[in-house]
Structure formats: C-alpha cells, structure tokens
Design a protein around this motif. Sequence first.
Motif, short mmCIF file in Angstrom:
data_model
loop_
_atom_site.label_atom_id
_atom_site.label_comp_id
_atom_site.label_asym_id
_atom_site.label_seq_id
_atom_site.Cartn_x
_atom_site.Cartn_y
_atom_site.Cartn_z
N GLY A 63 0.82 -1.22 0.00
CA GLY A 63 0.00 0.00 0.00
C GLY A 63 0.84 1.26 0.00
O GLY A 63 0.49 2.24 0.64
N ALA A 64 1.97 1.25 -0.72
CA ALA A 64 2.83 2.43 -0.76
C ALA A 64 2.16 3.55 -1.57
O ALA A 64 1.45 3.31 -2.54
N VAL A 65 2.43 4.78 -1.16
CA VAL A 65 1.87 5.95 -1.82
C VAL A 65 3.01 6.76 -2.43
O VAL A 65 4.02 7.00 -1.78
N GLU A 66 2.83 7.19 -3.69
CA GLU A 66 3.86 7.99 -4.34
C GLU A 66 3.81 9.41 -3.79
O GLU A 66 2.76 10.05 -3.74
N GLN A 67 4.98 9.90 -3.39
CA GLN A 67 5.10 11.25 -2.84
C GLN A 67 5.30 12.25 -3.99
O GLN A 67 5.53 11.86 -5.13
N GLU A 68 5.23 13.54 -3.66
CA GLU A 68 5.39 14.59 -4.67
C GLU A 68 6.75 14.52 -5.36
O GLU A 68 6.86 14.84 -6.54
N ASP A 69 7.79 14.08 -4.64
CA ASP A 69 9.13 14.01 -5.24
C ASP A 69 9.36 12.71 -6.01
O ASP A 69 10.45 12.44 -6.51
N GLY A 70 8.33 11.85 -6.13
CA GLY A 70 8.43 10.62 -6.90
C GLY A 70 8.82 9.40 -6.10
O GLY A 70 8.82 8.29 -6.62
N THR A 71 9.18 9.60 -4.83
CA THR A 71 9.55 8.46 -4.00
C THR A 71 8.29 7.80 -3.45
O THR A 71 7.22 8.43 -3.39
N LEU A 72 8.44 6.55 -3.06
CA LEU A 72 7.31 5.83 -2.48
C LEU A 72 7.44 5.81 -0.96
O LEU A 72 8.52 5.57 -0.42
N ALA A 73 6.36 6.07 -0.29
CA ALA A 73 6.32 6.02 1.17
C ALA A 73 5.18 5.10 1.56
O ALA A 73 4.18 5.01 0.85
#
Length: 194
Positions: free
Chosen positions: A168-178
């Motif tokens: 269930g990772a979410v893509e952050q604004e900088d393109g990384t996954l959190a």
Amino acid sequence: VNTLISTYNDEHLGDAQVYPEQGTVGFGSGRHGWAFTLNTFAKMYAVKFGVDEEKMVKHLWGDWYWGKKWTREAVAGGQRAFCQFCMEPLRNLFNAVMNREKDKLEKMMKALNIVLRGDEKELTQKKLLKAVMQKFLPASETLLEMIVTKLPSPKTAQRYRADQLYMGAVEQEDGTLAPNNDKYFMGLKNCDPK
C-alpha cells in the motif's frame, strides 16, 4: 558465506552472518532428514565431561584441540575438536552401517539410545543409515531449535518487514514511495490481530 552475506546486508536485519559457535549454522543432510548444530553435540559432551554447555560449544569450533585438557595449540596426532567430537563419531557410525559391522553398530546404537522398530531392523546400508541418522539427529529438532532460538518473534520481525510485505505504498510529490500508514499497514506492522 559471510562475505556474500555482508555484500547484501540489510541494516534492518542486524547481523545476518552465520557463526557455528552461536548456533546459527546447521550441519546435516536435508535429503536424508538429519541435522545438528554445535549445541547438539555440546549437550551430549557437557554431561559426559561435566562442563558447562556454553563452554563446550565454544570449544567445538575453531582452533581448539583436546589432549588431556583444552588447548589452542595443535596436539601431536590430534585434530580440531569439531573433527574429533562431531565428525569422527559420525564417520564411525556411517562406517559401521555401510560396512555391515553389526556388533559395532549395535553397541553404538545402544550408547546413543537409538532404537529401530519393526521393518527398520531389516534395513541395510543406505536405507539403514538414513533411519539411524534420523533417529540420532532428527533434522526437525535442529530446525526447530534454530527457529526458536535465533529468529525474532513475529512482533519484532513485523516492525522491519511490514514495509516489504504491504503493497500500500503511496507515491510522494518528489516521486519516491512512502508506506501508506493506513490501519491495515499499522495492523500488519504492529502484529495486531484485529
């Protein structure tokens, strides 16, 4: 092996290298269903020699020799403790079975509390060796010992494994996954049965 392990080390796992004297290495045959750790033999010899089991484990690995006492200096005509106290008895047992030395084998089995039942008594050579070794050093006991004493509890392991298990990772604004810290992720991470 430890060089390869250190190459792919994951800091979340801690020290994943293997050390026979710490019980993180099992010796044996998966095909034939037998295995042991140094602890297995240390338990046997600790009683025989009247020494502490932990001390015996340390003496069974590395440059330790037995003469009339433990020493790090090679004993004339001697061999390392692992060879003398683990491998040599196994070699003797293997030879007695494979060379059909019935009297010697019966004496050894009695000393090791190995009892063959029913049709096992009729087995010879390789099949007999497999049966004897499975009774003497069952792989299931060694594997269970290593799991119980060396692996972290599920609750501890989930703290560092949840990120890899939960997709269930979410893509952050900088393109990384959190990781998505929703209730499912937190339940998995905290090992919450609800």
